[in-house]
Design a protein around this motif. Structure first.
Motif, PDB file in Angstrom:
ATOM      1  N   ARG B  25       0.828  -1.202   0.000  1.00 15.72           N
ATOM      2  CA  ARG B  25       0.000   0.000   0.000  1.00 15.72           C
ATOM      3  C   ARG B  25       0.869   1.261   0.000  1.00 15.72           C
ATOM      4  N   VAL B  26       1.852   1.317   0.913  1.00 19.57           N
ATOM      5  CA  VAL B  26       2.669   2.521   1.017  1.00 19.57           C
ATOM      6  C   VAL B  26       3.574   2.668  -0.214  1.00 19.57           C
ATOM      7  N   GLU B  27       4.026   1.532  -0.737  1.00 21.14           N
ATOM      8  CA  GLU B  27       4.841   1.574  -1.961  1.00 21.14           C
ATOM      9  C   GLU B  27       4.049   2.208  -3.119  1.00 21.14           C
ATOM     10  N   LEU B  53      11.690   4.220  -3.179  1.00 15.75           N
ATOM     11  CA  LEU B  53      10.825   3.095  -3.567  1.00 15.75           C
ATOM     12  C   LEU B  53      11.561   1.755  -3.449  1.00 15.75           C
ATOM     13  N   ASP B  54      10.754   0.684  -3.376  1.00 12.43           N
ATOM     14  CA  ASP B  54      11.282  -0.673  -3.449  1.00 12.43           C
ATOM     15  C   ASP B  54      12.371  -0.918  -2.415  1.00 12.43           C
ATOM     16  N   GLY B  55      12.135  -0.455  -1.207  1.00 18.00           N
ATOM     17  CA  GLY B  55      13.220  -0.675  -0.257  1.00 18.00           C
ATOM     18  C   GLY B  55      12.749  -0.824   1.161  1.00 18.00           C
ATOM     19  N   GLY B  56      13.566  -1.537   1.918  1.00 17.75           N
ATOM     20  CA  GLY B  56      13.412  -1.531   3.351  1.00 17.75           C
ATOM     21  C   GLY B  56      12.205  -2.284   3.857  1.00 17.75           C
ATOM     22  N   LYS B  57      12.102  -2.294   5.151  1.00 17.41           N
ATOM     23  CA  LYS B  57      11.040  -3.050   5.805  1.00 17.41           C
ATOM     24  C   LYS B  57       9.799  -2.186   6.012  1.00 17.41           C
ATOM     25  N   ARG B  58       9.943  -0.883   5.760  1.00 19.81           N
ATOM     26  CA  ARG B  58       8.805   0.039   5.919  1.00 19.81           C
ATOM     27  C   ARG B  58       8.271   0.024   7.352  1.00 19.81           C
ATOM     28  N   ILE B  59       9.170  -0.129   8.319  1.00 17.51           N
ATOM     29  CA  ILE B  59       8.761  -0.213   9.722  1.00 17.51           C
ATOM     30  C   ILE B  59       7.907   0.997  10.126  1.00 17.51           C
ATOM     31  N   ARG B 108      20.176  -1.240   1.616  1.00 20.23           N
ATOM     32  CA  ARG B 108      19.080  -2.082   1.145  1.00 20.23           C
ATOM     33  C   ARG B 108      19.524  -2.953  -0.033  1.00 20.23           C
ATOM     34  N   GLY B 109      20.806  -3.394   0.047  1.00 20.40           N
ATOM     35  CA  GLY B 109      21.342  -4.285  -0.977  1.00 20.40           C
ATOM     36  C   GLY B 109      21.668  -3.619  -2.304  1.00 20.40           C
ATOM     37  N   LYS B 110      21.530  -2.292  -2.372  1.00 14.78           N
ATOM     38  CA  LYS B 110      21.815  -1.575  -3.628  1.00 14.78           C
ATOM     39  C   LYS B 110      22.876  -0.511  -3.350  1.00 14.78           C
ATOM     40  N   SER B 240      26.470  -9.427  14.685  1.00 13.40           N
ATOM     41  CA  SER B 240      26.174 -10.848  14.517  1.00 13.40           C
ATOM     42  C   SER B 240      25.608 -11.165  13.129  1.00 13.40           C
ATOM     43  N   GLY B 241      25.205 -10.130  12.377  1.00 10.87           N
ATOM     44  CA  GLY B 241      24.618 -10.373  11.058  1.00 10.87           C
ATOM     45  C   GLY B 241      25.689 -10.431   9.979  1.00 10.87           C
ATOM     46  N   ASP B 242      25.284 -10.685   8.747  1.00 11.72           N
ATOM     47  CA  ASP B 242      26.243 -10.620   7.654  1.00 11.72           C
ATOM     48  C   ASP B 242      25.739  -9.639   6.591  1.00 11.72           C
ATOM     49  N   THR B 243      26.674  -9.129   5.807  1.00 13.01           N
ATOM     50  CA  THR B 243      26.367  -8.057   4.859  1.00 13.01           C
ATOM     51  C   THR B 243      25.232  -8.435   3.897  1.00 13.01           C
ATOM     52  N   ALA B 244      25.248  -9.669   3.414  1.00 11.84           N
ATOM     53  CA  ALA B 244      24.242 -10.075   2.425  1.00 11.84           C
ATOM     54  C   ALA B 244      22.838 -10.008   3.017  1.00 11.84           C
ATOM     55  N   THR B 245      22.660 -10.513   4.258  1.00 13.87           N
ATOM     56  CA  THR B 245      21.333 -10.511   4.875  1.00 13.87           C
ATOM     57  C   THR B 245      20.903  -9.096   5.232  1.00 13.87           C
ATOM     58  N   LEU B 246      21.863  -8.293   5.749  1.00 13.73           N
ATOM     59  CA  LEU B 246      21.530  -6.950   6.199  1.00 13.73           C
ATOM     60  C   LEU B 246      21.237  -6.014   5.029  1.00 13.73           C
ATOM     61  N   GLY B 247      21.881  -6.253   3.891  1.00 12.45           N
ATOM     62  CA  GLY B 247      21.736  -5.329   2.767  1.00 12.45           C
ATOM     63  C   GLY B 247      22.533  -4.063   2.970  1.00 12.45           C
ATOM     64  N   LYS B 248      23.334  -4.049   4.037  1.00 11.04           N
ATOM     65  CA  LYS B 248      24.270  -2.936   4.255  1.00 11.04           C
ATOM     66  C   LYS B 248      25.521  -3.530   4.883  1.00 11.04           C
ATOM     67  N   THR B 249      26.593  -2.759   4.945  1.00  9.94           N
ATOM     68  CA  THR B 249      27.867  -3.296   5.376  1.00  9.94           C
ATOM     69  C   THR B 249      27.835  -3.693   6.857  1.00  9.94           C
ATOM     70  N   ALA B 250      28.028  -4.992   7.152  1.00  6.59           N
ATOM     71  CA  ALA B 250      28.047  -5.461   8.536  1.00  6.59           C
ATOM     72  C   ALA B 250      29.375  -5.102   9.180  1.00  6.59           C
ATOM     73  N   GLY B 251      29.381  -5.036  10.516  1.00  4.28           N
ATOM     74  CA  GLY B 251      30.623  -4.785  11.249  1.00  4.28           C
ATOM     75  C   GLY B 251      31.132  -3.366  11.116  1.00  4.28           C
ATOM     76  N   LYS B 252      30.300  -2.504  10.491  1.00  6.80           N
ATOM     77  CA  LYS B 252      30.743  -1.146  10.224  1.00  6.80           C
ATOM     78  C   LYS B 252      30.879  -0.312  11.505  1.00  6.80           C
TER      79      LYS B 252
END
Lengths: 307, 307
Positions: B25-27, B53-59, B108-110, B240-252
Motif C-alpha cells: 500500500r505505502v509503496e 521506492l522498493d526498499g526496506g522493511k517500511r517499519i 538495502r542491498g543496492k 552478529s549479522g552478515d552483509t548479504a542478509t543486512l543489505g548494508k555493510t556489517a561490522g561497520k
C-alpha cells in the motif's frame, strides 16, 4: 510614483526604515526560534545560528512583511511566514555552498558553514533548518491564522522548496554547468531556483493577510517578475560587482562557465531585461494603493542593489 | 498472548499478511506521490524514486497503519502519515550515507544514492524528500482529517525530524565517533536518531485516528520502547549479522569504533535489554484489545528480525 529608471534611484528613506525595522524583527524572531548553542548537540545548534542569523538582505521576509503591509496585516501575524521562508532560504544556501554542489568558501562575507564547521554539520544544518521552517508554520502560537490557511501556507512552502521548486532549480543549475543553456532553459532554471521561494514569500504574506483570490493573483504576478529580476541582477553583479561588496566570490559563474543572462543577452541586454521585469512588477500592483509602496520600493531595490 | 521470548518466535502469519498488504500500500502511494522520472529535473526525480521506492522493511509506515488499526481507523486516512514518515526516513538514509557522514556504499542491498548518482544529486534528493513529506501532510486531499489535527501532525513530524530530533541524533552519532560514550549518552543519541521518528510514526497514526489523550500517551510509551529496542537490535545485528542478509555493510559500527549496546553491555546484555524493552512495549498496550495485535506483533518482529 518614483522615477522608473532603477539606475538613478538610491535607497528610498522610507524603504530604508522599513528594511531596518523588518530586518531586525525577523532577526529577533529567528534568534528566539533557533535552539541556543548551549542545547545539545551544541555544535549543530551553533552552526544553525551561524548560518541563519546576522546575514543577508532578508529579501524573502521583507517580501512577506511588504505583502502583508499591502493588505494591512499586522507584522506579528506575519512573523511565522517571514521566519519560515528565511529558514528555507538559509538552508538552501548552506547546502548549495557544499563542495559537492557550488563549492563556495565565502557567503555573506563570512566563511561558509562547511568551512567554518565541517561538511557533516553543514548537511545537518540544512536539514534541520528545513524542518524548523515547517515547525514554525505549524506551531500553535500562530493561532490568529485559521488552520486551513496555515495548511495552505505549508503546502505552498513545501512545493516551492522541493524538487519541482527550489531544489529542482538547483539541480537544473548543477546539471547545466558546462552545457549550453538557451534563454528559456536559463529562465526555467531561475524560475525554480530563486523564483519559487520568492513567489512563496509573497503568497505566504498574502495568505496570512487573508487576501482575496484576485489580490493573491496580482501579488503573485508581482512576485514572479521580481523573482526573475532578482536573478538577472544577481547575474549582472557576478560580472560587474566585486567580492568585498558582494560578500561572496565574484566572477564565479563566469569561471564555472555557468550560463548567465549577461552571457546570453550581453550586459546591456541583461540590464534592459531587469528593467522590463521591474515595470511588469509595478504594473501588477496598479490596483493597490500606497500601502503597497513597500512592495514597489522593494522591486526598485532588487534591481538597483549592488550586493 | 504469544510466547514472550522473541528468539523462539518466527514471523506470525497474520503479521506477515499485514506487513505485505501495508507495505504494498505505502509503496503504491509513494510511487504516485513521487514525480515521474520523465519530469524535469529527470535525474533528480529518478534518484528520488531510486531512494524511496522498493526498499526496506517500511517499519515506520507499518507502525502508522498498526497504530491506526488499534483505533479502528481506515488505511486510506492513514496513507498521508504513512508516506510522510517514510519520506523523512528515506531522506535521512540518503544524507546519512553521504561520504561526509557515514560514508556508506551499500543500502538495502543496492548502491547508495550518491554512489549510483552523485553527491550533489544525493543532497538534493534528501532535501526534496523532506519537502515532499510536509507537502503530503498538508495536502487538501486528506480532508477527512481535521485541519487542526493535520497541523499537529506536521508539528510533531517537524520536531521529530529536526535538530532536537532525528537530525540532532545523527549529529550526536557523528560527534561521538572515536569518543567514549557511556550508556545514558548512547541512549540519548538513539532516542533522537531513531526513536524520535518511530515515536512520530505511532503518534501520527494515532492522531489520524483521533485518539484520546490517554490512548495517545500509552501508544507513545509503546513507541518509545519499540524505538529503543529497534536500535539495540540494529547494534546486535551489526556484529552478529552478515552483509548479504543486512543489505548494508556489517561490522561497520565496530570498525568505526562507534559506541554500540553490545560494546557497553556485552552481546548477552544487549539481548537482555532488547527483551526488557519488548516487555515494556507490550505492557503499554495492556488496555488495548486484539485490534492492537499488529502493534504487538511488530514489537516482536523488531526484536526478532535478522536484517
Amino acid at each position: 510614483m518614483p522615477n522608473r529608471n532603477p539606475s538613478t534611484v538610491s535607497i528610498d528613506p522610507a524603504l530604508k526604515s522599513f528594511m531596518q525595522l523588518a530586518g531586525e524583527r525577523v532577526e529577533h524572531k529567528l534568534s528566539a526560534l533557533l535552539p541556543p548553542e548551549t542545547t545539545q548537540p551544541c555544535r549543530l545548534h551553533a552552526a544553525m545560528r551561524y548560518s541563519a542569523l546576522d546575514g543577508g538582505k532578508r529579501i524573502r521576509p521583507l517580501l512577506v512583511y511588504a505583502a502583508g503591509d499591502a493588505l494591512e496585516c499586522d507584522h506579528a501575524s506575519l512573523d511565522p511566514a517571514a521566519c519560515a521562508v528565511e529558514l528555507v532560504h538559509a538552508y538552501s544556501l548552506v547546502h548549495d555552498d557544499l563542495p559537492a554542489m557550488d563549492d563556495d568558501e565565502l557567503r555573506r562575507g563570512k566563511p561558509t558553514c562547511h568551512v567554518n564547521y565541517d561538511e557533516a554539520t553543514a548537511i545537518l544544518v540544512g536539514d534541520s533548518l528545513q524542518s524548523l521552517a515547517f515547525q514554525v508554520l505549524s506551531d500553535n502560537a500562530s493561532d490568529d491564522i485559521p488552520a486551513s490557511a496555515r495548511l495552505q501556507m505549508i503546502q505552498i512552502l513545501a512545493r516551492a522548496s522541493g524538487s519541482r521548486g527550489m531544489a529542482g532549480g538547483q539541480a537544473l543549475d548543477i546539471y547545466g554547468v558546462g552545457n549550453e543553456m538557451n534563454l528559456p532553459e536559463l529562465e526555467n532554471m531561475h524560475i525554480h531556483k530563486t523564483g519559487a521561494l520568492i513567489r512563496a514569500s509573497v503568497q505566504l504574506g498574502a495568505l496570512t493577510a487573508q487576501a482575496s483570490a484576485t489580490r493573491l493573483k496580482r501579488l503573485d504576478h508581482y512576485a514572479k517578475a521580481v523573482g526573475l529580476a532578482f536573478q538577472v541582477q544577481d547575474d549582472i553583479l557576478d560580472i560587474s560587482g566585486d567580492t568585498a561588496t558582494l560578500g561572496k566570490t565574484a566572477g564565479k559563474d563566469q569561471a564555472a562557465k555557468k550560463p548567465t543572462y549577461p552571457m546570453l543577452l550581453g550586459l546591456e541586454g541583461a540590464r534592459e531585461k531587469a528593467k522590463e521585469l521591474l515595470h511588469e512588477a509595478l504594473d501588477s500592483l496598479a490596483d493597490f494603493d500606497e500601502k503597497a509602496d513597500h512592495l514597489r520600493q522593494l522591486a526598485y531595490f532588487i534591481i538597483g542593489r549592488n550586493s
